[in-house]
Design a protein around this motif. Structure first.
Motif, PDB file in Angstrom:
ATOM      1  N   ALA A 116      -7.467   0.976  12.143  1.00  0.00           N
ATOM      2  CA  ALA A 116      -6.159   0.509  11.602  1.00  0.00           C
ATOM      3  C   ALA A 116      -6.656  -0.315  10.175  1.00  0.00           C
ATOM      4  CB  ALA A 116      -5.581  -0.518  12.457  1.00  0.00           C
ATOM      5  N   LEU A 117      -7.467  -0.857  10.170  1.00  0.00           N
ATOM      6  CA  LEU A 117      -7.924  -1.292   8.642  1.00  0.00           C
ATOM      7  C   LEU A 117      -8.304  -0.553   7.673  1.00  0.00           C
ATOM      8  CD1 LEU A 117      -9.922  -4.682   9.712  1.00  0.00           C
ATOM      9  CD2 LEU A 117      -7.771  -4.664   8.856  1.00  0.00           C
ATOM     10  N   SER A 118      -8.791   0.692   8.112  1.00  0.00           N
ATOM     11  CA  SER A 118      -9.225   1.660   7.031  1.00  0.00           C
ATOM     12  C   SER A 118      -7.959   2.339   6.684  1.00  0.00           C
ATOM     13  CB  SER A 118     -10.099   2.748   7.759  1.00  0.00           C
ATOM     14  OG  SER A 118      -9.549   3.438   8.665  1.00  0.00           O
ATOM     15  N   MET A 119      -6.751   2.388   7.452  1.00  0.00           N
ATOM     16  CA  MET A 119      -5.715   2.953   7.344  1.00  0.00           C
ATOM     17  C   MET A 119      -4.726   2.074   6.078  1.00  0.00           C
ATOM     18  SD  MET A 119      -4.144   5.737   7.827  1.00  0.00           S
ATOM     19  CE  MET A 119      -2.276   6.407   7.811  1.00  0.00           C
ATOM     20  N   LEU A 120      -5.154   1.004   6.001  1.00  0.00           N
ATOM     21  CA  LEU A 120      -4.379  -0.054   5.099  1.00  0.00           C
ATOM     22  C   LEU A 120      -4.171   0.421   3.759  1.00  0.00           C
ATOM     23  CD1 LEU A 120      -5.347  -3.863   5.867  1.00  0.00           C
ATOM     24  CD2 LEU A 120      -3.278  -2.444   6.821  1.00  0.00           C
ATOM     25  N   PRO A 121      -5.127   1.013   2.891  1.00  0.00           N
ATOM     26  CA  PRO A 121      -4.955   1.421   1.601  1.00  0.00           C
ATOM     27  C   PRO A 121      -4.044   2.850   1.630  1.00  0.00           C
ATOM     28  CG  PRO A 121      -7.318   0.939   1.915  1.00  0.00           C
ATOM     29  CD  PRO A 121      -6.490   0.472   3.250  1.00  0.00           C
ATOM     30  N   VAL A 122      -4.215   3.528   2.707  1.00  0.00           N
ATOM     31  CA  VAL A 122      -3.562   4.775   2.884  1.00  0.00           C
ATOM     32  C   VAL A 122      -1.872   4.559   3.014  1.00  0.00           C
ATOM     33  CG1 VAL A 122      -3.167   7.097   4.080  1.00  0.00           C
ATOM     34  CG2 VAL A 122      -5.406   6.145   3.169  1.00  0.00           C
ATOM     35  N   ALA A 123      -1.599   3.672   3.868  1.00  0.00           N
ATOM     36  CA  ALA A 123      -0.238   3.100   4.179  1.00  0.00           C
ATOM     37  C   ALA A 123       0.352   2.514   3.087  1.00  0.00           C
ATOM     38  CB  ALA A 123      -0.332   2.283   5.493  1.00  0.00           C
ATOM     39  N   ALA A 124      -0.418   1.933   2.024  1.00  0.00           N
ATOM     40  CA  ALA A 124       0.275   1.175   0.930  1.00  0.00           C
ATOM     41  C   ALA A 124       1.052   2.300   0.049  1.00  0.00           C
ATOM     42  CB  ALA A 124      -0.736   0.715   0.161  1.00  0.00           C
ATOM     43  N   LEU A 125       0.469   3.452   0.261  1.00  0.00           N
ATOM     44  CA  LEU A 125       1.292   4.825  -0.554  1.00  0.00           C
ATOM     45  C   LEU A 125       2.996   4.734   0.102  1.00  0.00           C
ATOM     46  CD1 LEU A 125      -1.412   7.451  -0.234  1.00  0.00           C
ATOM     47  CD2 LEU A 125      -0.549   5.925  -2.275  1.00  0.00           C
ATOM     48  N   VAL A 126       3.144   4.171   1.243  1.00  0.00           N
ATOM     49  CA  VAL A 126       4.685   4.409   1.738  1.00  0.00           C
ATOM     50  C   VAL A 126       5.168   2.950   1.474  1.00  0.00           C
ATOM     51  CG1 VAL A 126       4.282   6.358   3.188  1.00  0.00           C
ATOM     52  CG2 VAL A 126       3.923   4.114   4.078  1.00  0.00           C
ATOM     53  N   GLY A 127       4.737   2.018   0.650  1.00  0.00           N
ATOM     54  CA  GLY A 127       5.191   0.775   0.530  1.00  0.00           C
ATOM     55  C   GLY A 127       5.266  -0.370   1.409  1.00  0.00           C
ATOM     56  N   THR A 128       3.984  -0.461   2.179  1.00  0.00           N
ATOM     57  CA  THR A 128       3.516  -1.610   2.852  1.00  0.00           C
ATOM     58  C   THR A 128       3.243  -2.521   1.945  1.00  0.00           C
ATOM     59  OG1 THR A 128       1.147  -0.885   3.024  1.00  0.00           O
ATOM     60  CG2 THR A 128       2.841  -0.190   4.668  1.00  0.00           C
ATOM     61  N   LYS A 129       3.403  -3.990   2.375  1.00  0.00           N
ATOM     62  CA  LYS A 129       3.113  -5.283   1.611  1.00  0.00           C
ATOM     63  C   LYS A 129       2.003  -5.813   2.299  1.00  0.00           C
ATOM     64  CE  LYS A 129       7.973  -5.287  -0.210  1.00  0.00           C
ATOM     65  NZ  LYS A 129       8.279  -4.028   0.532  1.00  0.00           N
ATOM     66  N   ASP A 130       0.718  -5.402   2.076  1.00  0.00           N
ATOM     67  CA  ASP A 130      -0.365  -6.105   2.606  1.00  0.00           C
ATOM     68  C   ASP A 130      -1.553  -5.901   1.612  1.00  0.00           C
ATOM     69  OD1 ASP A 130      -1.041  -3.388   2.912  1.00  0.00           O
ATOM     70  OD2 ASP A 130      -0.780  -3.344   4.949  1.00  0.00           O
ATOM     71  N   LEU A 131      -2.836  -6.189   2.171  1.00  0.00           N
ATOM     72  CA  LEU A 131      -4.044  -5.872   1.488  1.00  0.00           C
ATOM     73  C   LEU A 131      -4.122  -4.501   0.861  1.00  0.00           C
ATOM     74  CD1 LEU A 131      -6.774  -8.174   3.265  1.00  0.00           C
ATOM     75  CD2 LEU A 131      -5.680  -8.624   1.107  1.00  0.00           C
ATOM     76  N   GLY A 132      -3.712  -3.717   1.670  1.00  0.00           N
ATOM     77  CA  GLY A 132      -3.770  -2.324   1.153  1.00  0.00           C
ATOM     78  C   GLY A 132      -3.052  -2.054  -0.259  1.00  0.00           C
ATOM     79  N   GLN A 133      -1.676  -2.636  -0.137  1.00  0.00           N
ATOM     80  CA  GLN A 133      -0.833  -2.531  -1.628  1.00  0.00           C
ATOM     81  C   GLN A 133      -1.806  -3.103  -2.427  1.00  0.00           C
ATOM     82  OE1 GLN A 133       1.991  -1.191  -1.513  1.00  0.00           O
ATOM     83  NE2 GLN A 133       2.143  -1.391  -3.631  1.00  0.00           N
ATOM     84  N   GLN A 134      -2.358  -4.116  -2.419  1.00  0.00           N
ATOM     85  CA  GLN A 134      -3.388  -4.749  -3.502  1.00  0.00           C
ATOM     86  C   GLN A 134      -4.169  -3.711  -3.806  1.00  0.00           C
ATOM     87  OE1 GLN A 134      -2.468  -7.736  -5.117  1.00  0.00           O
ATOM     88  NE2 GLN A 134      -0.879  -7.701  -3.258  1.00  0.00           N
ATOM     89  N   VAL A 135      -4.823  -3.044  -3.049  1.00  0.00           N
ATOM     90  CA  VAL A 135      -5.927  -1.922  -3.426  1.00  0.00           C
ATOM     91  C   VAL A 135      -5.248  -0.868  -4.307  1.00  0.00           C
ATOM     92  CG1 VAL A 135      -7.201  -0.148  -2.572  1.00  0.00           C
ATOM     93  CG2 VAL A 135      -7.491  -2.477  -1.320  1.00  0.00           C
ATOM     94  N   TYR A 136      -3.979  -0.516  -3.744  1.00  0.00           N
ATOM     95  CA  TYR A 136      -3.149   0.317  -4.511  1.00  0.00           C
ATOM     96  C   TYR A 136      -2.836   0.020  -5.978  1.00  0.00           C
ATOM     97  CZ  TYR A 136       0.420   3.910  -5.221  1.00  0.00           C
ATOM     98  OH  TYR A 136       1.191   4.902  -5.769  1.00  0.00           O
ATOM     99  N   ILE A 137      -2.563  -1.178  -6.012  1.00  0.00           N
ATOM    100  CA  ILE A 137      -1.858  -1.726  -7.432  1.00  0.00           C
ATOM    101  C   ILE A 137      -3.211  -1.845  -8.263  1.00  0.00           C
ATOM    102  CG2 ILE A 137      -1.137  -4.075  -8.451  1.00  0.00           C
ATOM    103  CD1 ILE A 137       0.715  -4.152  -5.931  1.00  0.00           C
ATOM    104  N   ALA A 138      -4.403  -2.206  -7.673  1.00  0.00           N
ATOM    105  CA  ALA A 138      -5.452  -2.230  -8.453  1.00  0.00           C
ATOM    106  C   ALA A 138      -5.768  -1.012  -9.125  1.00  0.00           C
ATOM    107  CB  ALA A 138      -6.678  -2.925  -7.851  1.00  0.00           C
ATOM    108  N   LEU A 139      -5.686   0.203  -8.095  1.00  0.00           N
ATOM    109  CA  LEU A 139      -6.160   1.436  -8.469  1.00  0.00           C
ATOM    110  C   LEU A 139      -5.402   2.167  -9.473  1.00  0.00           C
ATOM    111  CD1 LEU A 139      -8.213   3.812  -7.847  1.00  0.00           C
ATOM    112  CD2 LEU A 139      -6.094   4.516  -6.003  1.00  0.00           C
ATOM    113  N   SER A 140      -3.912   1.631  -9.400  1.00  0.00           N
ATOM    114  CA  SER A 140      -3.098   2.174 -10.347  1.00  0.00           C
ATOM    115  C   SER A 140      -3.180   1.465 -11.880  1.00  0.00           C
ATOM    116  CB  SER A 140      -1.375   1.959  -9.887  1.00  0.00           C
ATOM    117  OG  SER A 140      -1.074   0.596  -9.923  1.00  0.00           O
ATOM    118  N   LYS A 141      -3.724   0.049 -11.972  1.00  0.00           N
ATOM    119  CA  LYS A 141      -3.955  -0.370 -13.168  1.00  0.00           C
ATOM    120  C   LYS A 141      -5.307  -0.473 -13.469  1.00  0.00           C
ATOM    121  CE  LYS A 141      -0.395  -4.416 -12.326  1.00  0.00           C
ATOM    122  NZ  LYS A 141      -0.335  -5.609 -12.128  1.00  0.00           N
TER     123      LYS A 141
END
Length: 177
Positions: A116-141
């Motif tokens: 489940a934790l490994s899925m967090l950054p992938v789930a951020a692609l559909v708009g979750t607001k958790d640590l995965g989203q922070q990874v996604y934001i950092a990747l985009s910036k």
């Protein structure tokens, strides 16, 4: 974990159900993480629920497999002894098989958390607001610092849960001996 555990118990008790469930688990386990987002997006809108469903689909295989293996590996003499003293099937499951299989079941819980934790950054692609989203934001910036902090936070949560699970099993070993 609950649904996977119940499916694992059912698979351990029925060879036919196990035979049907095994190819489903194999398919779920071999698909890339991104693939789990597609059916969730087809049925639900972008958001937290979609990420939760995709994460649950990805993380359901470990509890099924570990619970089934744990219950099937209970020594036959313990099961037979519980039958001879008059235990019902539920009593045998709750008071004999699950306690003996506890180390394997806890390992399944641990692996479920890791999946489940490994899925967090992938789930951020559909708009979750958790640590995965922070990874996604950092990747985009292209912000290596923020991505490192978010990734290390996810890893720290994984390590803490792993230590808790290990302590649970080591405490249970003293009780069962």
């Amino acid at each position: 974990m609950l649904v996977g555990g119940l499916l694992g118990v059912a698979a351990a008790k029925s060879d036919r159900f196990s035979a049907v469930l095994k190819p489903v688990c194999d398919a779920l386990q071999t698909m890339p993480q991104f693939i789990f987002l597609i059916p969730a997006l087809m049925f639900f809108q972008v958001g937290e629920l979609t990420g939760l469903i995709a994460t649950a689909l990805y993380a359901i295989v470990p509890p099924i497999r570990y619970v089934e293996y744990g219950i099937r590996s209970v020594p036959a003499d313990l099961v037979e002894t519980s039958r001879q003293i008059g235990c019902t099937a539920w009593q045998r499951l709750l008071h004999v098989e699950l306690p003996v299989a506890k180390p394997v079941v806890v390992l399944g819980v641990n692996q479920t958390i890791m999946a489940a934790l490994s899925m967090l950054p992938v789930a951020a692609l559909v708009g979750t607001k958790d640590l995965g989203q922070q990874v996604y934001i950092a990747l985009s910036k292209a912000d290596a610092g923020q991505g490192l902090v978010a990734g290390l936070s996810i890893a720290l949560v994984a390590m803490i849960s792993d230590r808790i699970m290990r302590a649970t099993v080591s405490n249970a070993d003293g009780v069962l001996d």
